[in-house]
Enzyme design. Sequence first.
Site, short mmCIF file in Angstrom:
data_model
loop_
_atom_site.label_atom_id
_atom_site.label_comp_id
_atom_site.label_asym_id
_atom_site.label_seq_id
_atom_site.Cartn_x
_atom_site.Cartn_y
_atom_site.Cartn_z
N GLU A 87 -9.78 11.17 0.42
CA GLU A 87 -8.89 12.19 0.96
C GLU A 87 -7.92 12.62 -0.13
O GLU A 87 -7.43 11.80 -0.90
CB GLU A 87 -8.13 11.60 2.15
CG GLU A 87 -7.12 12.52 2.79
CD GLU A 87 -5.72 12.35 2.25
OE1 GLU A 87 -4.93 13.32 2.34
OE2 GLU A 87 -5.40 11.26 1.74
N ASP B 76 -9.47 15.04 13.81
CA ASP B 76 -10.21 15.64 12.70
C ASP B 76 -11.15 14.64 12.04
O ASP B 76 -11.90 15.01 11.13
CB ASP B 76 -9.26 16.26 11.67
CG ASP B 76 -8.26 15.26 11.10
OD1 ASP B 76 -7.85 14.34 11.83
OD2 ASP B 76 -7.87 15.42 9.93
#
Length: 281
Positions: free
Chosen positions: A201, A71
């Site tokens: 993140e 990803d």
Amino acid sequence: MAIDCLVLGAGQEVGKSCVVVSINGKRIMFDCGMHMGYTDSRRYPNFSLISKTGDFDNALTCVIVTHFHLDHIGALPYFTEVCGYKGPIYMTYPTKALAPLMLEDYRKNMDRRVEDEQFTADHIAECMKKVIPVDLKQTVQVDKGLQIRAYYAGHVIGAAMFYAKVGDAAMVYTGDYNMTPDRHLGAAQIDRLQLDLLITESTYATTIRDSRYGREREFLKAVHNCVAAGGKVLIPTFALGRAQELCILLEDYWERMNLNVPIYFSAGLTIQANMYYKNAY
């Protein structure tokens, strides 16, 4: 000072991480991932938003990849070998070593319905030739105006947070990171920095998780109860990172409890990755 962000993936979703940041005239792509939940063109970032003419070399100053998970890197061979980006790509040495294993494993096990959109083994090899590996805390002068530096992120071997500075503007992009050390990786570390932009993140940002020790106790108890009852335990897990951590955890527990039940892990990607882990620790 001028900063602009173009989010091509992983905005309010897990997968396809790709953020293009324009900072004082430089344009950096952070990560180039794929979304594993799609089997059509949506698996890749919409690169046409970067350059409608397809001239990505002039549209981007460089590409920076934080770690080897698909990803975050899965679209990179497609971007370089199919879309035609030929500019510099930066990642850490372990990421460069392990990324081809991940990409090739995915390629061999891909859904054949999307073969026309896929990259080949040669694409992966050619893509990795374009990569410039960096050490942690190594300051790299990308060009006259752009300076970057990688910091330890934990998460998986080779994962990094990246600092970028252009003139009087500075930023950090984290990708995945881990502030809790586990059995084979430490907690993320970064200098005290003056930043104009932080992109981080935040998958578990609103989730309160049990302590690592609590989760380990619960896991080992479940495994032990199953084995003691004569059962077999199958653990589906990531081949890189989590498999190695679980092997260390189980081996330590087996030794403490004097258990003689054999532990097996699947060959292929995991056994290849273990060679790199043994060299790193």
